[in-house]
Design a protein around this motif. Structure first.
Motif, PDB file in Angstrom:
ATOM      1  N   ILE A  23       0.806  -1.232   0.000  1.00 18.37           N
ATOM      2  CA  ILE A  23       0.000   0.000   0.000  1.00 18.37           C
ATOM      3  C   ILE A  23       0.830   1.269   0.000  1.00 18.37           C
ATOM      4  N   GLY A  24       2.148   1.156   0.180  1.00 19.91           N
ATOM      5  CA  GLY A  24       2.984   2.345   0.160  1.00 19.91           C
ATOM      6  C   GLY A  24       2.850   3.155   1.429  1.00 19.91           C
ATOM      7  N   MET A  25       3.453   4.327   1.433  1.00 17.82           N
ATOM      8  CA  MET A  25       3.494   5.087   2.671  1.00 17.82           C
ATOM      9  C   MET A  25       2.498   6.220   2.695  1.00 17.82           C
ATOM     10  N   ASN A  26       1.843   6.377   3.822  1.00 17.41           N
ATOM     11  CA  ASN A  26       1.003   7.530   4.049  1.00 17.41           C
ATOM     12  C   ASN A  26       1.872   8.587   4.730  1.00 17.41           C
ATOM     13  N   PRO A  27       2.068   9.737   4.057  1.00 20.50           N
ATOM     14  CA  PRO A  27       2.973  10.733   4.649  1.00 20.50           C
ATOM     15  C   PRO A  27       2.439  11.336   5.952  1.00 20.50           C
ATOM     16  N   GLN A  28       1.137  11.171   6.206  1.00 23.17           N
ATOM     17  CA  GLN A  28       0.570  11.797   7.413  1.00 23.17           C
ATOM     18  C   GLN A  28       0.787  10.933   8.657  1.00 23.17           C
ATOM     19  N   VAL A  29       1.938  10.313   8.738  1.00 21.76           N
ATOM     20  CA  VAL A  29       2.245   9.513   9.910  1.00 21.76           C
ATOM     21  C   VAL A  29       2.631  10.452  11.043  1.00 21.76           C
ATOM     22  N   ARG A  30       2.018  10.258  12.229  1.00 23.34           N
ATOM     23  CA  ARG A  30       2.431  11.097  13.359  1.00 23.34           C
ATOM     24  C   ARG A  30       3.649  10.470  14.004  1.00 23.34           C
ATOM     25  N   PRO A  31       4.553  11.304  14.487  1.00 25.32           N
ATOM     26  CA  PRO A  31       5.702  10.729  15.198  1.00 25.32           C
ATOM     27  C   PRO A  31       5.220  10.025  16.472  1.00 25.32           C
ATOM     28  N   SER A  32       5.761   8.842  16.743  1.00 24.42           N
ATOM     29  CA  SER A  32       5.458   8.176  18.004  1.00 24.42           C
ATOM     30  C   SER A  32       6.125   8.965  19.131  1.00 24.42           C
ATOM     31  N   LYS A  33       5.428   9.038  20.270  1.00 26.80           N
ATOM     32  CA  LYS A  33       6.028   9.740  21.411  1.00 26.80           C
ATOM     33  C   LYS A  33       5.985   8.856  22.647  1.00 26.80           C
ATOM     34  N   LEU A  34       7.145   8.466  23.122  1.00 29.64           N
ATOM     35  CA  LEU A  34       7.225   7.732  24.375  1.00 29.64           C
ATOM     36  C   LEU A  34       8.032   8.609  25.333  1.00 29.64           C
ATOM     37  N   PRO A  35       7.345   9.428  26.133  1.00 30.33           N
ATOM     38  CA  PRO A  35       8.056  10.436  26.930  1.00 30.33           C
ATOM     39  C   PRO A  35       8.670   9.854  28.201  1.00 30.33           C
ATOM     40  N   PHE A  36       9.136   8.615  28.136  1.00 29.85           N
ATOM     41  CA  PHE A  36       9.786   7.974  29.282  1.00 29.85           C
ATOM     42  C   PHE A  36      10.667   6.865  28.734  1.00 29.85           C
ATOM     43  N   SER A  37      11.627   6.414  29.540  1.00 28.23           N
ATOM     44  CA  SER A  37      12.426   5.269  29.111  1.00 28.23           C
ATOM     45  C   SER A  37      11.592   4.014  29.361  1.00 28.23           C
ATOM     46  N   ILE A  38      11.563   3.107  28.400  1.00 23.48           N
ATOM     47  CA  ILE A  38      10.715   1.924  28.620  1.00 23.48           C
ATOM     48  C   ILE A  38      11.516   0.752  29.157  1.00 23.48           C
ATOM     49  N   ASP A  39      12.831   0.911  29.308  1.00 21.22           N
ATOM     50  CA  ASP A  39      13.638  -0.180  29.861  1.00 21.22           C
ATOM     51  C   ASP A  39      13.141  -0.549  31.263  1.00 21.22           C
ATOM     52  N   ASN A  40      12.882  -1.833  31.457  1.00 20.09           N
ATOM     53  CA  ASN A  40      12.427  -2.370  32.749  1.00 20.09           C
ATOM     54  C   ASN A  40      11.092  -1.824  33.233  1.00 20.09           C
ATOM     55  N   GLN A  41      10.324  -1.197  32.339  1.00 17.61           N
ATOM     56  CA  GLN A  41       9.009  -0.695  32.734  1.00 17.61           C
ATOM     57  C   GLN A  41       7.940  -1.739  32.441  1.00 17.61           C
ATOM     58  N   HIS A  42       6.869  -1.686  33.261  1.00 12.84           N
ATOM     59  CA  HIS A  42       5.687  -2.484  32.946  1.00 12.84           C
ATOM     60  C   HIS A  42       4.780  -1.618  32.089  1.00 12.84           C
ATOM     61  N   ILE A  43       4.496  -2.094  30.870  1.00 12.40           N
ATOM     62  CA  ILE A  43       3.746  -1.276  29.908  1.00 12.40           C
ATOM     63  C   ILE A  43       2.326  -1.812  29.746  1.00 12.40           C
ATOM     64  N   ILE A  44       1.364  -0.901  29.771  1.00 11.34           N
ATOM     65  CA  ILE A  44      -0.012  -1.274  29.412  1.00 11.34           C
ATOM     66  C   ILE A  44      -0.264  -0.690  28.024  1.00 11.34           C
ATOM     67  N   LEU A  45      -0.470  -1.571  27.056  1.00  8.83           N
ATOM     68  CA  LEU A  45      -0.678  -1.157  25.671  1.00  8.83           C
ATOM     69  C   LEU A  45      -2.183  -1.137  25.406  1.00  8.83           C
ATOM     70  N   ILE A  46      -2.659  -0.044  24.806  1.00  2.00           N
ATOM     71  CA  ILE A  46      -4.102   0.119  24.602  1.00  2.00           C
ATOM     72  C   ILE A  46      -4.411   0.270  23.113  1.00  2.00           C
ATOM     73  N   ASP A  47      -5.406  -0.503  22.638  1.00  2.00           N
ATOM     74  CA  ASP A  47      -5.889  -0.276  21.273  1.00  2.00           C
ATOM     75  C   ASP A  47      -7.413  -0.322  21.260  1.00  2.00           C
ATOM     76  N   ASP A  48      -8.006   0.181  20.175  1.00  6.68           N
ATOM     77  CA  ASP A  48      -9.474   0.186  20.134  1.00  6.68           C
ATOM     78  C   ASP A  48     -10.040  -1.183  19.767  1.00  6.68           C
ATOM     79  N   VAL A  49      -9.543  -1.766  18.653  1.00  4.38           N
ATOM     80  CA  VAL A  49     -10.120  -3.036  18.193  1.00  4.38           C
ATOM     81  C   VAL A  49      -9.013  -4.074  18.011  1.00  4.38           C
TER      82      VAL A  49
END
Lengths: 169, 327
Positions: free
Chosen positions: A72-98
């Motif tokens: 499908i190629g690239m959609n230029p309207q990709v938002r930059p991902s932002k992880l405003p913390f170090s994820i090393d050794n963190q417990h992460i809760i990942l959320i999605d809609d569907v």
């Protein structure tokens, strides 16, 4: 069968309680939360508040990690991902809609591991439907839907949130 | 020079080759800048890589020496997970008498997906784009005096990040050897496409091309006049290697008249941004104090070059099933 707009807040409230119970059961004290762009971020914003998470909310746009780029190629309207913390050794809760095929979550997991090595990742989704193509399941599910393979469920939002079922051609 | 747009953009408006700014739409330029913004975030990751072009092979085909451009193209390709082959043709097969088309055919036979081309001859990237197999994309990394579109786009990206998205408010002065500069040509086209308030070129009469006014710029022959109230000053390198005959009395005299110093900068806006595509001839185009000073964004330009080249390469990469594959 479809979730009406009215009880999405109740569903999210129930998800928050289920998440809190799971965190306690696993003795996780300071988790961080990451929403998947776009719908996952809307739900994550509410859960982030309800669970009083200290670290700011992170968000992921998994477009660069999709497995269908060469088709499908690239959609230029990709938002930059932002992880405003170090994820090393963190417990992460990942959320999605569907949660549908599982491919979005696969891409999100790959992207997360490019930021570091988390201690654990838990998945919470608003809607779970059949059609998994990968061995991926959610830890917390808001509601389950049975849909035909030609039907798509889409979260409309952010205010108010509602679910829409679309027939794909 | 050809202005055949169908060469650069397919019928759906997607980038196919990236050869020159001329002929592209402002929407496409904005798409490239937006994509570059996302790719700039990749460098914040522990693993500075995304799997977008995994399994693709990109060939850096440099017929002319370059360190910065080649290395940033190479890094950009590697951060997209592509495999990269660097070929300096000046020191390889053309010495043995192999023709350009033979070199290309041999590389095509190795099933590569993209050529990044630098060549001293104007129009060479277009020539290659017209003659390669249909599944290969060509990116122009500088051809003669004609164009250097990725440099212009990284400059636009740097301006957008320092001055905001509204180019209409900006007065931009391009200073130096306009005559020999492919960078200046691409910058002027890009600035005009993005609706920049005013574009000026500032140079001695001998270093301004004939009919420069048709490019949509204002021409100045005095540095202080030319940069008066400028928001952005884009310095160019003196292209010593391209000078023929006596276009300049001496480098010292050039610096006296057109060298950017702190003193002369006072005629520009107080928050002026100073740019240079590199490599700098210190004490010729600009004083070291300016180059290393607080208004200079020269090193940011280098970092931005990677994000912009990632954007252009991923947008131009041929998609399977889009009429680009080999039969």
């Amino acid at each position: 069968m479809a979730e009406s707009a009215g009880n999405i807040p109740d569903t999210i409230e129930q998800m928050a309680q289920d998440l809190a119970a799971q965190l306690e059961e696993q003795s996780i004290e300071n988790p961080v939360m990451v929403g998947i762009h776009t719908g996952g971020v809307w739900i994550a914003e509410q859960l982030h508040n309800k669970l009083n998470i200290m670290e700011p909310l992170g968000n992921l746009d998994i477009s660069f990690y999709r497995d269908d780029f060469t088709r499908i190629g690239m959609n230029p309207q990709v938002r930059p991902s932002k992880l405003p913390f170090s994820i090393d050794n963190q417990h992460i809760i990942l959320i999605d809609d569907v949660l549908h095929t599982g491919r979005t979550i696969r891409a999100a997991l790959n992207e997360l591991f490019d930021y570091g090595r988390p201690a654990s990742i838990m998945l919470a989704v608003l809607v779970e439907r059949g059609g998994r193509e990968l061995p991926i399941e959610a830890n917390v599910v808001g509601c389950r839907m049975t849909l035909g393979s030609n039907e798509q469920v889409k979260l409309i939002g952010p205010d108010p949130l509602s679910l829409e079922i679309q027939q794909s051609p | 020079m050809t202005r055949d747009n169908s060469l650069q953009v397919d019928k759906d408006g997607n980038l196919r080759h990236f050869l020159c700014i001329r002929g592209l739409t402002s929407n496409l330029l904005t798409d490239i800048l937006d994509a570059a913004e996302s790719f700039a975030g990749v460098t914040e990751q522990t693993v500075k890589k995304v799997p977008l072009l995994r399994g693709k092979t990109i060939v850096n085909l440099f017929f002319e020496a370059s360190t910065r451009t080649r290395t940033t193209f190479e890094l950009a390709a590697k951060r997209l997970s592509a495999d990269v082959l660097n070929i300096s043709v000046a020191v390889s097969s053309t010495v043995k008498g192999e023709s350009l088309m033979d070199t290309l055919s041999n590389l095509e036979a190795m099933h590569v997906d993209m050529f990044v081309v630098r060549h001293a001859e104007s129009g060479s990237a277009h020539f290659i784009a017209r003659n390669v197999a249909p599944h290969i994309s060509v990116i122009n990394a500088g051809d003669g005096r004609h164009a250097h579109p990725t440099q212009a786009m990284l400059d636009m990206f740097t301006i957008r990040r320092t001055k905001g998205k509204d180019f209409g408010r900006l007065r931009v002065a391009i200073v130096g050897d306009i005559l020999h500069s492919r960078v200046a040509r691409s910058q002027i086209h890009a600035l005009n496409l993005l609706n920049t308030g005013e574009v000026r070129i500032v140079a001695p009469k001998t270093l301004i091309p004939a009919h420069a006014e048709t490019l949509g710029v204002h021409i100045f022959h005095d540095l202080e006049e030319g940069i008066r109230d400028a928001d952005v000053i884009m310095m160019l390198r003196l292209q010593n290697e391209r000078m023929e005959g006596a276009l300049l009395p001496s480098e010292q005299e050039y610096f006296q008249l057109f060298g950017l110093t702190e003193d002369k900068l006072t005629s520009a806006k107080p928050d002026v941004t100073v740019m240079h595509p590199g490599p700098i001839n210190r004490g010729v185009e600009m004083d070291s104090i300016v180059a290393d000073g607080p208004r200079s964004v020269i090193l940011q330009q280098v970092s931005h070059g990677i994000a912009v080249r990632m954007a252009v390469m991923s947008m131009a990469m041929r998609r399977v099933g889009m009429g680009g594959e080999r039969n």
